[in-house]
Enzyme design. Structure first.
Site, mmCIF file in Angstrom:
data_model
loop_
_atom_site.group_PDB
_atom_site.id
_atom_site.type_symbol
_atom_site.label_atom_id
_atom_site.label_comp_id
_atom_site.label_asym_id
_atom_site.label_seq_id
_atom_site.Cartn_x
_atom_site.Cartn_y
_atom_site.Cartn_z
ATOM 1 C CG ASP A 240 -2.086 0.910 1.081
ATOM 2 O OD1 ASP A 240 -2.137 1.757 -0.049
ATOM 3 O OD2 ASP A 240 -3.047 0.530 1.967
ATOM 4 C CB SER B 120 -7.636 3.160 0.596
ATOM 5 O OG SER B 120 -7.965 3.376 1.872
ATOM 6 C CG HIS B 121 -3.424 4.218 -3.464
ATOM 7 N ND1 HIS B 121 -2.609 5.243 -3.657
ATOM 8 C CD2 HIS B 121 -4.637 4.638 -3.519
ATOM 9 C CE1 HIS B 121 -3.231 6.178 -3.814
ATOM 10 N NE2 HIS B 121 -4.497 5.958 -4.061
ATOM 11 C CB THR B 122 -4.557 -2.417 -0.543
ATOM 12 O OG1 THR B 122 -4.957 -1.464 0.615
ATOM 13 C CG2 THR B 122 -4.249 -3.746 0.068
#
Length: 591
Positions: A331, A525-527
């Site tokens: 992330d 929240s760029h998982t």
């Protein structure tokens, strides 16, 4: 006009503008009842699932079912108005997951837990994100090939799929060899404030070129490219599924929560799902394709018996395939800092609430409502000599207003009041400073065998001191950026970032900024990478180079979870490109 009467008229004006500038109300693709069997079952109608289902259904001789746990975005008349994106992160349109309490980070967050917001609706997270279209660095994809063994997934291989998905609407890029026209996803450059050009000039003063960051050179500063068409969000749910209308071979079932994949003798046979409080089963003749995202896909695989042996045995789940599902959690982490200015250049609460802004959007599809207020973006190397030799380390997302409130993150009340609410009505801007490739890696495990339970998210952010040091370097770049002559000319002042909880350190000292990172640093929240792709000899991978789950026939995963590593920037665009390529891979196997 005051109170509720003004709000009612205001929302009506905005809704009318949204409908006029591109809303697609056709829901003919949606069905209430599904057939007993389909060739392909796609689980999830998000950024990847919508793409792969639409492309597969272009072949008249195959049938496709899409099962989406959420509902249709048209339940809310303004959800596709770009400026309102943050309003839906904690709504019924989202999986409002929270991480486990963190030891080395999130000190200023409620319960020390990070927000894990994901879209739970047609279009998935792409229907509620900030619309920033960022492909990543060419070095990202080339490293997928060279370091991760993912042959055929390099930059030259993925570029045609980026272009295929794109309908570039920026005049100066229309003839670029790096962009496509006529594809489903619109990419535009809304003009909202003069800050866009000021930000670019500041980057030039720092010695960086203005560039097209979605070309073969990412480093530099440029205007933001956004997935917006005529002032309306351009999501995969809308562009790939709704706009195509009804196809006889494509069914979309909403509010359908898949609970388990039926696997017999290591072959995927079908799926179980809950709809309207009842359990259903549907069979597949070819493939089940899991596209529920980097948080939900590992959960579904583990519930179905695919995952780490010891973990599944602890929960009493019969093991079907021992794979490292959820063991790699990549992330972006970072911090949002703000600055005041002494000129009325930015978007303020007063401008947002004005009658003219509503009318401007309704009549012309322009103004603050037509954009997520992301003005520009920049990509920097901590060691500038690495520019052109490696992927960037730091991303700036420059926002044409002062970020306020606590809609996006999970700050505790005292931090939210001090850091955010005080800047609500001031002219200024905010910058998200992202560390693009942190060394700290987390994992996803199951809390229980209940498919409606949230998984357990162990982020481990800032557990590696190197991540703190590199993000500190990003903050120092922010200081240089805000002290350029062009920034001084508009009275830029970053003293608003002083915080009482770090006041025992001298403001702007290393210790002060590290204290801020520990308190208000967040995950963005760029998982990715929880079901990562890799060759058969890669013991950390879950799917092969055709996105098939190792050791299981008829089961693929296609979403953010398969990315070998997180890309340099917001991952929505690469997820779409991966889905486009996945559809072609399946087509080749069908011949």
């Amino acid at each position: 006009m005051e109170g509720t009467q003004f709000i009612a008229v205001f929302v009506l004006i905005i809704a009318v503008g949204y409908m006029f500038f591109g809303s697609e109300k056709s829901v003919s693709v949606v069905v209430e009842n599904v057939k007993d069997e389909y060739d392909f079952i796609v689980i999830g109608a998000g950024s990847a699932g919508s793409v792969i289902a639409s492309r597969l259904s272009e072949k008249n001789n195959v049938s496709v079912l899409v099962l989406e746990a959420g509902g249709h975005y048209d339940r809310d008349p303004i959800i596709n108005v770009p400026m309102y994106w943050f309003s839906y992160l904690k709504s019924d349109f989202a999986w409002d997951f929270k991480s486990e309490p963190q030891n080395e980070s999130f000190l200023g967050l409620s319960g020390r837990k990070g927000s894990m917001n994901r879209g739970k609706l047609l279009g998935g997270t792409g229907s509620i994100n900030a619309c920033l279209y960022t492909r990543g660095s060419p070095f990202d994809f080339d490293e997928w090939e060279t370091k991760n063994g993912c042959k055929g997934w390099g930059y030259k291989d993925l570029l045609p799929y980026f272009k295929k998905a794109e309908d570039i609407r920026i005049n100066k890029l229309m003839k670029s060899e790096f962009h496509g026209t006529g594809g489903p996803i619109a990419v535009s450059e809304p003009v909202v404030t003069p800050l866009k050009e000021i930000f670019i000039k500041a980057g030039r003063e720092m010695g960086y070129e203005e560039n097209d960051y979605n070309s073969n050179v990412q480093s530099g500063v440029s205007a933001a490219q956004l997935t917006i068409r005529n002032g309306v969000r351009s999501s995969t749910g809308q562009e790939y599924l709704v706009k195509i209308g009804k196809r006889k071979n494509l069914d979309l079932s909403l509010n359908s929560h898949v609970t388990k994949i039926d696997i017999n003798n290591k072959v995927a046979k079908g799926v179980y799902f809950i709809k309207n409080g009842r359990k259903h089963y549907v069979r597949t003749r070819r493939d089940v394709i899991v596209s529920t995202g980097a948080l939900n896909s590992p959960q579904l695989l583990m519930l179905s018996g695919i995952g780490p042996k010891a973990h599944l045995q602890d929960l009493g789940i019969p093991l079907i395939q021992d794979l490292p599902v959820g063991q790699t959690f990549d992330d972006h982490v970072g911090i949002t800092l703000s600055a005041t200015i002494n000129q009325t250049l930015s978007v303020t609460k007063e401008r947002i609430g004005s009658h003219w802004s509503a009318v401007e959007y309704s009549l012309f599809g322009t103004g603050p409502y037509s954009s997520s207020l992301t003005e520009s973006t920049a990509f920097f190397h901590i060691n500038k000599t690495m520019q052109g030799k490696a992927r960037p380390d730091i991303q700036f997302i420059l926002i044409g207003c002062m970020v306020s409130g606590n809609e996006i993150f999970n700050f505790n009340d005292s931090v939210a009041d001090e850091i955010h609410c005080r800047i609500r009505d001031l002219p200024g801007f905010s910058v998200n400073i992202l560390l693009l490739h942190p060394k700290s890696v987390g994992k996803v495990t199951l809390k229980s065998t209940d498919p409606f339970d949230s998984p357990i998210f162990e982020l481990n952010h800032f557990s590696k001191e190197q991540d703190i040091e590199e993000l500190l370097a990003g903050i120092r770049l922010f200081e240089v950026f805000t002290s350029t002559e062009i920034m001084k000319s508009i009275g830029t002042d970053i003293s608003i970032n002083k915080a009482s909880f770090c006041s025992h350190h001298e403001f702007r000292s290393d210790d002060f900024w590290k204290c801020m990172i520990r308190h208000v640093g967040v995950n963005f929240s760029h998982t990715t990478s929880t079901c990562k792709m890799g060759p058969g000899n890669d013991q950390t991978s879950v799917v092969d180079l055709e996105l098939k789950v190792h050791g299981i026939k008829g089961l693929r995963v296609c979403d953010a979870s398969v990315l070998p590593t997180v890309t340099s920037g917001n991952p929505n665009a690469p997820i779409i490109a991966v889905a486009e390529k996945a559809a072609d891979i399946i087509f080749r196997r069908m011949k």
